[in-house]
Design a protein around this motif. Sequence first.
Motif, PDB file in Angstrom:
ATOM      1  N   VAL A  44       0.817  -1.214   0.000  1.00  0.00           N
ATOM      2  CA  VAL A  44       0.000   0.000   0.000  1.00  0.00           C
ATOM      3  C   VAL A  44       0.853   1.266   0.000  1.00  0.00           C
ATOM      4  N   LEU A  45       2.142   1.128   0.257  1.00  0.00           N
ATOM      5  CA  LEU A  45       2.987   2.313   0.328  1.00  0.00           C
ATOM      6  C   LEU A  45       4.451   1.916   0.159  1.00  0.00           C
ATOM      7  N   ARG A  46       5.168   2.660  -0.667  1.00  0.00           N
ATOM      8  CA  ARG A  46       6.626   2.512  -0.770  1.00  0.00           C
ATOM      9  C   ARG A  46       7.263   3.806  -0.291  1.00  0.00           C
ATOM     10  N   ILE A  47       8.160   3.666   0.667  1.00  0.00           N
ATOM     11  CA  ILE A  47       8.834   4.810   1.296  1.00  0.00           C
ATOM     12  C   ILE A  47      10.324   4.743   0.992  1.00  0.00           C
ATOM     13  N   ALA A  48      10.905   5.887   0.705  1.00  0.00           N
ATOM     14  CA  ALA A  48      12.365   6.007   0.698  1.00  0.00           C
ATOM     15  C   ALA A  48      12.768   6.704   1.989  1.00  0.00           C
ATOM     16  N   HIS A  49      13.607   6.054   2.777  1.00  0.00           N
ATOM     17  CA  HIS A  49      14.095   6.656   4.016  1.00  0.00           C
ATOM     18  C   HIS A  49      15.505   7.172   3.764  1.00  0.00           C
ATOM     19  N   LEU A  50      15.618   8.497   3.687  1.00  0.00           N
ATOM     20  CA  LEU A  50      16.912   9.169   3.495  1.00  0.00           C
ATOM     21  C   LEU A  50      17.282   9.860   4.802  1.00  0.00           C
ATOM     22  N   THR A  51      18.502   9.651   5.230  1.00  0.00           N
ATOM     23  CA  THR A  51      18.929  10.297   6.457  1.00  0.00           C
ATOM     24  C   THR A  51      20.391  10.713   6.348  1.00  0.00           C
ATOM     25  N   ASP A  52      20.746  11.736   7.101  1.00  0.00           N
ATOM     26  CA  ASP A  52      22.127  12.210   7.187  1.00  0.00           C
ATOM     27  C   ASP A  52      22.687  12.576   5.818  1.00  0.00           C
ATOM     28  N   CYS A  68      21.426  11.051  -5.533  1.00  0.00           N
ATOM     29  CA  CYS A  68      20.534  10.190  -4.764  1.00  0.00           C
ATOM     30  C   CYS A  68      19.074  10.467  -5.116  1.00  0.00           C
ATOM     31  N   LEU A  69      18.700  11.740  -5.153  1.00  0.00           N
ATOM     32  CA  LEU A  69      17.314  12.102  -5.468  1.00  0.00           C
ATOM     33  C   LEU A  69      16.959  11.733  -6.905  1.00  0.00           C
ATOM     34  N   ARG A  70      17.882  11.899  -7.826  1.00  0.00           N
ATOM     35  CA  ARG A  70      17.598  11.526  -9.219  1.00  0.00           C
ATOM     36  C   ARG A  70      17.333  10.032  -9.341  1.00  0.00           C
ATOM     37  N   GLN A  71      18.142   9.228  -8.626  1.00  0.00           N
ATOM     38  CA  GLN A  71      17.910   7.790  -8.694  1.00  0.00           C
ATOM     39  C   GLN A  71      16.521   7.431  -8.179  1.00  0.00           C
ATOM     40  N   LEU A  72      16.129   8.046  -7.070  1.00  0.00           N
ATOM     41  CA  LEU A  72      14.797   7.774  -6.522  1.00  0.00           C
ATOM     42  C   LEU A  72      13.703   8.186  -7.496  1.00  0.00           C
ATOM     43  N   ASN A  73      13.834   9.373  -8.061  1.00  0.00           N
ATOM     44  CA  ASN A  73      12.792   9.892  -8.939  1.00  0.00           C
ATOM     45  C   ASN A  73      12.722   9.156 -10.265  1.00  0.00           C
ATOM     46  N   PRO A  79       9.277   5.532  -5.126  1.00  0.00           N
ATOM     47  CA  PRO A  79       8.588   5.665  -3.842  1.00  0.00           C
ATOM     48  C   PRO A  79       7.421   6.650  -3.910  1.00  0.00           C
ATOM     49  N   ASP A  80       6.428   6.405  -3.041  1.00  0.00           N
ATOM     50  CA  ASP A  80       5.291   7.317  -2.916  1.00  0.00           C
ATOM     51  C   ASP A  80       5.668   8.555  -2.113  1.00  0.00           C
ATOM     52  N   LEU A  81       6.594   8.412  -1.202  1.00  0.00           N
ATOM     53  CA  LEU A  81       7.035   9.534  -0.386  1.00  0.00           C
ATOM     54  C   LEU A  81       8.424   9.271   0.161  1.00  0.00           C
ATOM     55  N   ILE A  82       9.073  10.348   0.589  1.00  0.00           N
ATOM     56  CA  ILE A  82      10.376  10.284   1.238  1.00  0.00           C
ATOM     57  C   ILE A  82      10.194  10.661   2.695  1.00  0.00           C
ATOM     58  N   LEU A  83      10.717   9.847   3.574  1.00  0.00           N
ATOM     59  CA  LEU A  83      10.844  10.205   4.979  1.00  0.00           C
ATOM     60  C   LEU A  83      12.296  10.593   5.201  1.00  0.00           C
ATOM     61  N   SER A  84      12.515  11.856   5.527  1.00  0.00           N
ATOM     62  CA  SER A  84      13.870  12.331   5.798  1.00  0.00           C
ATOM     63  C   SER A  84      14.168  12.194   7.280  1.00  0.00           C
ATOM     64  N   LYS A 112      14.438  21.404  -4.927  1.00  0.00           N
ATOM     65  CA  LYS A 112      13.601  22.014  -5.958  1.00  0.00           C
ATOM     66  C   LYS A 112      13.974  21.514  -7.349  1.00  0.00           C
ATOM     67  N   ASN A 113      15.270  21.380  -7.607  1.00  0.00           N
ATOM     68  CA  ASN A 113      15.737  21.007  -8.942  1.00  0.00           C
ATOM     69  C   ASN A 113      15.637  19.517  -9.234  1.00  0.00           C
ATOM     70  N   GLU A 114      15.750  18.682  -8.203  1.00  0.00           N
ATOM     71  CA  GLU A 114      15.944  17.256  -8.448  1.00  0.00           C
ATOM     72  C   GLU A 114      14.830  16.348  -7.941  1.00  0.00           C
ATOM     73  N   ASN A 115      13.881  16.880  -7.200  1.00  0.00           N
ATOM     74  CA  ASN A 115      12.934  15.975  -6.538  1.00  0.00           C
ATOM     75  C   ASN A 115      11.477  16.325  -6.834  1.00  0.00           C
ATOM     76  N   GLY A 116      10.692  15.286  -7.127  1.00  0.00           N
ATOM     77  CA  GLY A 116       9.262  15.449  -7.314  1.00  0.00           C
ATOM     78  C   GLY A 116       8.445  14.575  -6.400  1.00  0.00           C
ATOM     79  N   ILE A 117       9.090  13.990  -5.391  1.00  0.00           N
ATOM     80  CA  ILE A 117       8.420  13.091  -4.446  1.00  0.00           C
ATOM     81  C   ILE A 117       8.165  13.855  -3.155  1.00  0.00           C
TER      82      ILE A 117
END
Length: 332
Positions: A44-52, A68-73, A79-84, A112-117
Amino acid sequence: MNELIRDGAAWSRRGFLSAGFGLAAAGLFPFRGAAAADGTRRRVLRIAHLTDMHIQPELRAAEGVSACLRQLNDMPDRPDLILSGGDHIMDSFRRPRERTATQWNLWSQVVKNENGIPIHSCLGNHDVWGWDRTKSGTTGTEPEYGKRWACDVLGLDKPYYSFTQGGWRLIALDGVQPSPRPGEFSAFLDDEQYDWLQRELESLPSTTPVLLWTHIPIVSAVVNHLATRATIHDDGLVEAGHVHADSLKIVNLLSRFPNVKACLGGHLHRVERVDLRGIQHYCNGAVCGKWWRGANEGFPEGFALVDLYEDGSHECRYQTYGWQAKEREKPS
C-alpha cells in the motif's frame, strides 16, 4: 577482482567483510517484517528513508544529494514519499548565521531542482541552529534560533507530528533535546512529546499499523562497539546523543501496542536492525556515508526502501546509489 554483487552494487570481499555485523548480517540484504500466513500481500505504500544528507558546498555534497534524489525519482517503481531522517545540512549547531543560510539555501535548491516526491522530515542535531552559542555566535534570542529555522525551511509547524497514508500511521519524533552541558545536546523525548505520543497511540484503532521515524535511534546495538573503555575490564561508556537515553521508557510504551511495527533511525551512519519485543528498529545508514569522504567503516552512501503492506507487514532494504567520493579532499 573478487567481488560480491548485490542490488546492482559491486563490493570487494574485503570491503564487505569489514562492515562487520551490520552489512554482513544486513547491509544491502533486505530486512523483512512479519508476512501474511498464505504469502499473499498487497503493498500500500513505498517509502524512501533518506537520512544524514549533510549537504554543504564542499566535497561535492550537493552533487551527491542530487544523484541520490535523481535515482529515486527515476525508479520505474518509485517511492510514494520520502521520509527524511534529519541532518539535512552539514552543521548549523556550531555555525554562524551566514554559513547556516548557505547550507539551507543549497538544500532547498537541490530539492527544488531534483525531486518530485513528497518529503516529510524529522530534525537531526545538525539541523538545530546555534545551541553552541560560543561557536555560532548566537544569543538565543534570534527568531530562527534552535529548531525554528529548520522547521521553517522544511515546512514543519512542530518537529514532531503524525499523518496517515496507505492505511498506515506514520509518526515523526524529535529526540534532539538541549543538554545541561553548554554547547551539547541529549537524546530523549521531553514530557510533552512523550504524552502526545502516548495519546496518539491510544487513539488509533488496533488494526492501524504504525511506523515511527526519528533521527537518533531509539534502540541500537551498534552503540555497543562505539562505547569507550580504558581497558577491556572497564564498563563501556556510550556517548550521550548516540542513542535515546530514555530507550527503555519508549520501548515499554511502544510494546503496549502490537500495531507498532517498525522504527526508523539514522545518526550513526551505519546499518543495523534490532528486533525487540515485536518491533523492528532500523538504523538506515547515511546518504553522505562518511560525511562525503567515502564509506563509513564499510557502510556506504545510501538510503533505504521500505515497503508497507496492507496486512501490517513490511520490508526494509538498504541500497547504494553508486556515489564515488573524492576521499582525498579535505573536510570543511
